[in-house]
Design a protein around this motif. Structure first.
Motif, PDB file in Angstrom:
ATOM      1  N   UNK A  40       0.814  -1.207   0.000  1.00 41.05           N
ATOM      2  CA  UNK A  40       0.000   0.000   0.000  1.00 41.05           C
ATOM      3  C   UNK A  40       0.854   1.267   0.000  1.00 41.05           C
ATOM      4  N   UNK A  41       1.974   1.249   0.736  1.00 43.35           N
ATOM      5  CA  UNK A  41       2.767   2.464   0.941  1.00 43.35           C
ATOM      6  C   UNK A  41       3.756   2.723  -0.187  1.00 43.35           C
ATOM      7  N   UNK A  42       4.281   1.667  -0.790  1.00 41.23           N
ATOM      8  CA  UNK A  42       5.335   1.845  -1.792  1.00 41.23           C
ATOM      9  C   UNK A  42       4.991   1.262  -3.169  1.00 41.23           C
ATOM     10  N   UNK A 170      -3.297   9.139   2.632  1.00 41.39           N
ATOM     11  CA  UNK A 170      -3.281   7.783   2.090  1.00 41.39           C
ATOM     12  C   UNK A 170      -2.263   7.694   0.955  1.00 41.39           C
ATOM     13  N   UNK A 171      -1.273   6.777   1.031  1.00 37.83           N
ATOM     14  CA  UNK A 171      -0.249   6.690  -0.012  1.00 37.83           C
ATOM     15  C   UNK A 171      -0.814   6.440  -1.411  1.00 37.83           C
ATOM     16  N   UNK A 172      -1.906   5.677  -1.495  1.00 42.97           N
ATOM     17  CA  UNK A 172      -2.500   5.404  -2.800  1.00 42.97           C
ATOM     18  C   UNK A 172      -3.065   6.684  -3.411  1.00 42.97           C
ATOM     19  N   UNK A 173      -3.767   7.469  -2.594  1.00 39.01           N
ATOM     20  CA  UNK A 173      -4.305   8.739  -3.080  1.00 39.01           C
ATOM     21  C   UNK A 173      -3.161   9.682  -3.462  1.00 39.01           C
ATOM     22  N   UNK A 174      -2.102   9.698  -2.651  1.00 36.86           N
ATOM     23  CA  UNK A 174      -0.935  10.528  -2.972  1.00 36.86           C
ATOM     24  C   UNK A 174      -0.328  10.087  -4.302  1.00 36.86           C
ATOM     25  N   UNK A 175      -0.242   8.764  -4.520  1.00 38.86           N
ATOM     26  CA  UNK A 175       0.287   8.255  -5.780  1.00 38.86           C
ATOM     27  C   UNK A 175      -0.545   8.693  -6.967  1.00 38.86           C
ATOM     28  N   UNK A 176      -1.882   8.669  -6.811  1.00 36.41           N
ATOM     29  CA  UNK A 176      -2.767   9.125  -7.883  1.00 36.41           C
ATOM     30  C   UNK A 176      -2.554  10.609  -8.157  1.00 36.41           C
ATOM     31  N   UNK A 177      -2.467  11.405  -7.093  1.00 33.65           N
ATOM     32  CA  UNK A 177      -2.282  12.855  -7.255  1.00 33.65           C
ATOM     33  C   UNK A 177      -0.951  13.154  -7.932  1.00 33.65           C
ATOM     34  N   UNK A 178       0.127  12.482  -7.498  1.00 31.44           N
ATOM     35  CA  UNK A 178       1.445  12.706  -8.096  1.00 31.44           C
ATOM     36  C   UNK A 178       1.443  12.296  -9.563  1.00 31.44           C
ATOM     37  N   UNK A 179       0.865  11.127  -9.856  1.00 37.06           N
ATOM     38  CA  UNK A 179       0.816  10.657 -11.240  1.00 37.06           C
ATOM     39  C   UNK A 179       0.036  11.590 -12.134  1.00 37.06           C
ATOM     40  N   UNK A 192      16.768   7.836 -13.598  1.00 42.44           N
ATOM     41  CA  UNK A 192      17.264   7.477 -12.272  1.00 42.44           C
ATOM     42  C   UNK A 192      16.119   7.209 -11.296  1.00 42.44           C
ATOM     43  N   UNK A 193      15.003   7.934 -11.447  1.00 40.84           N
ATOM     44  CA  UNK A 193      13.836   7.732 -10.601  1.00 40.84           C
ATOM     45  C   UNK A 193      12.893   6.689 -11.180  1.00 40.84           C
ATOM     46  N   UNK A 194      12.797   6.653 -12.512  1.00 39.88           N
ATOM     47  CA  UNK A 194      11.834   5.757 -13.154  1.00 39.88           C
ATOM     48  C   UNK A 194      12.164   4.286 -12.897  1.00 39.88           C
ATOM     49  N   UNK A 195      13.467   3.960 -12.861  1.00 43.57           N
ATOM     50  CA  UNK A 195      13.859   2.560 -12.684  1.00 43.57           C
ATOM     51  C   UNK A 195      13.377   1.985 -11.355  1.00 43.57           C
ATOM     52  N   UNK A 196      13.641   2.632 -10.205  1.00 44.81           N
ATOM     53  CA  UNK A 196      13.110   2.067  -8.948  1.00 44.81           C
ATOM     54  C   UNK A 196      11.589   2.097  -8.889  1.00 44.81           C
ATOM     55  N   UNK A 197      10.970   3.119  -9.494  1.00 45.94           N
ATOM     56  CA  UNK A 197       9.508   3.154  -9.553  1.00 45.94           C
ATOM     57  C   UNK A 197       8.989   1.949 -10.325  1.00 45.94           C
ATOM     58  N   UNK A 198       9.633   1.651 -11.442  1.00 45.44           N
ATOM     59  CA  UNK A 198       9.251   0.510 -12.264  1.00 45.44           C
ATOM     60  C   UNK A 198       9.438  -0.805 -11.514  1.00 45.44           C
ATOM     61  N   UNK A 199      10.524  -0.923 -10.772  1.00 45.41           N
ATOM     62  CA  UNK A 199      10.783  -2.143 -10.006  1.00 45.41           C
ATOM     63  C   UNK A 199       9.745  -2.343  -8.908  1.00 45.41           C
ATOM     64  N   UNK A 200       9.406  -1.275  -8.209  1.00 40.77           N
ATOM     65  CA  UNK A 200       8.377  -1.364  -7.175  1.00 40.77           C
ATOM     66  C   UNK A 200       7.017  -1.707  -7.780  1.00 40.77           C
ATOM     67  N   UNK A 201       6.705  -1.098  -8.918  1.00 41.25           N
ATOM     68  CA  UNK A 201       5.423  -1.355  -9.574  1.00 41.25           C
ATOM     69  C   UNK A 201       5.281  -2.820  -9.949  1.00 41.25           C
ATOM     70  N   UNK A 202       6.384  -3.451 -10.326  1.00 41.03           N
ATOM     71  CA  UNK A 202       6.338  -4.837 -10.781  1.00 41.03           C
ATOM     72  C   UNK A 202       5.987  -5.846  -9.703  1.00 41.03           C
ATOM     73  N   UNK A 203       6.215  -5.514  -8.439  1.00 41.30           N
ATOM     74  CA  UNK A 203       5.937  -6.478  -7.366  1.00 41.30           C
ATOM     75  C   UNK A 203       4.572  -6.255  -6.730  1.00 41.30           C
ATOM     76  N   UNK A 204       3.850  -5.229  -7.149  1.00 40.20           N
ATOM     77  CA  UNK A 204       2.597  -4.894  -6.468  1.00 40.20           C
ATOM     78  C   UNK A 204       1.550  -5.991  -6.610  1.00 40.20           C
ATOM     79  N   UNK A 205       1.358  -6.520  -7.817  1.00 43.44           N
ATOM     80  CA  UNK A 205       0.292  -7.502  -8.039  1.00 43.44           C
ATOM     81  C   UNK A 205       0.548  -8.822  -7.308  1.00 43.44           C
TER      82      UNK A 205
END
Length: 313
Positions: A40-42, A170-179, A192-205
């Motif tokens: 939820x947070x990351x 709420x981190x999810x709402x913050x993520x929506x607002x940032x996106x 440099x930022x997109x790579x860790x974001x992409x890695x975190x996104x891949x483990x969510x499901x």
């Protein structure tokens, strides 16, 4: 049908793996909560930032979709509230919690993996818009009514302000607002930022599904199976049908997004349903309902996939 099984089987196998891990003592409840908090947070905010931040705002927010999904969810909420209050004789708090269970999907932990496997990239946009409806409309509506029924907390307006205050953190709402902000401003996320974001996104499901299964282990359900059965049936049947009907009434929505919305509505209720019900003395009922809905969703989701044409050939 083989294609449908190929979509649903991995999802429910991961849920089953989480259940077995908890049952076997590999994870205790605190560790499961920790993994859920990580998702939820990351992981989930990263998924939303990645998807929304790399799409145009016109693709990200579809007014017709938002309207139809909200309207369908409100129909399901109203029907559940009416049956609970005036047919089954439940109190205001219980009716509100029952209605929330029938009208709020587990969009992040079940809906997204399901829709991503069945349809692909539109799943993220559906999740983002669904979470906006759920977090800004459906959950506040239910909790305000439940608190008013309990006659604590200083009244509906105070409760509403408290709920929206929490939502802003709420981190999810913050993520929506940032996106959405990145998309609206046309900012390109640096590699440099997109790579860790992409890695975190891949483990969510996969982690989300694992947590669902682990959370189901040990749920208590003392003598509440009748309530659990009708609420779960309403969530898995009435909510998708209400959303489908709303999509048919609103013109100009992409047929693919209609399928996305219906599949999200087919998901069982959110995993924190028992936690929200605990404040009103309904933890056993909510736990049993979540367990029944999650198990039965294997069948109803398969039927929905067949209905929308996945695996029809």
């Amino acid at each position: 049908m083989v294609q449908i099984f190929q979509i649903t089987a991995p999802i429910f196998l991961l849920i089953g793996l989480g259940y077995l891990a908890a049952m076997g003592g590999l994870l205790n409840r605190e560790q499961v909560r920790g993994i859920g908090a990580f998702v939820i947070t990351f992981a989930m905010p990263a998924l939303l930032i990645k998807a929304l931040g790399t799409s145009s705002i016109q693709q990200t927010l579809v007014p017709g979709y938002l309207l139809a999904y909200a309207f369908g969810s409100l129909i399901a909420f109203t029907l559940a509230f009416g049956v609970s209050r005036w047919v089954r004789g439940d109190n205001l708090s219980g009716s509100a919690i029952n209605a929330m269970g029938m009208s709020v999907s587990n969009s992040g932990f079940v809906g997204y993996p399901l829709v991503a496997a069945a349809i692909g990239s539109p799943a993220v946009l559906g999740m983002a818009m669904g979470m906006l409806v759920e977090n800004l409309l459906m959950i506040p509506l239910a909790l305000v009514l439940a608190e008013v029924g309990k006659q604590q907390g200083g009244g509906g307006l105070k409760v509403l302000g408290m709920i929206f205050g929490r939502l802003l953190k709420n981190p999810v709402i913050i993520g929506i607002i940032v996106g959405l902000g990145v998309s609206l401003l046309g900012i390109e996320i640096p590699p440099l930022l997109f790579k860790p974001i992409d890695m975190l996104a891949g483990v969510s499901a996969p982690l989300a599904l694992f947590v669902i299964g682990a959370s189901l282990f040990g749920m208590k359900a003392r003598g509440v199976w009748v309530d659990a059965a009708w609420i779960a049936s309403g969530k898995l049947i009435v909510h998708p049908l209400a959303v489908l009907g709303a999509f048919l009434l609103v013109p100009g929505i992409d047929p693919v997004m209609k399928s996305v919305g219906v599949l999200f509505a087919c998901s069982p209720m959110m995993s924190i349903f028992p936690i929200l019900g605990q404040r009103f003395g309904l933890e056993d009922r909510c736990s049993a309902t979540l367990l029944v809905a999650t198990v039965l969703s294997f069948v109803t989701i398969s039927v929905a996939l067949l209905f929308i044409g996945v695996g029809a050939s």
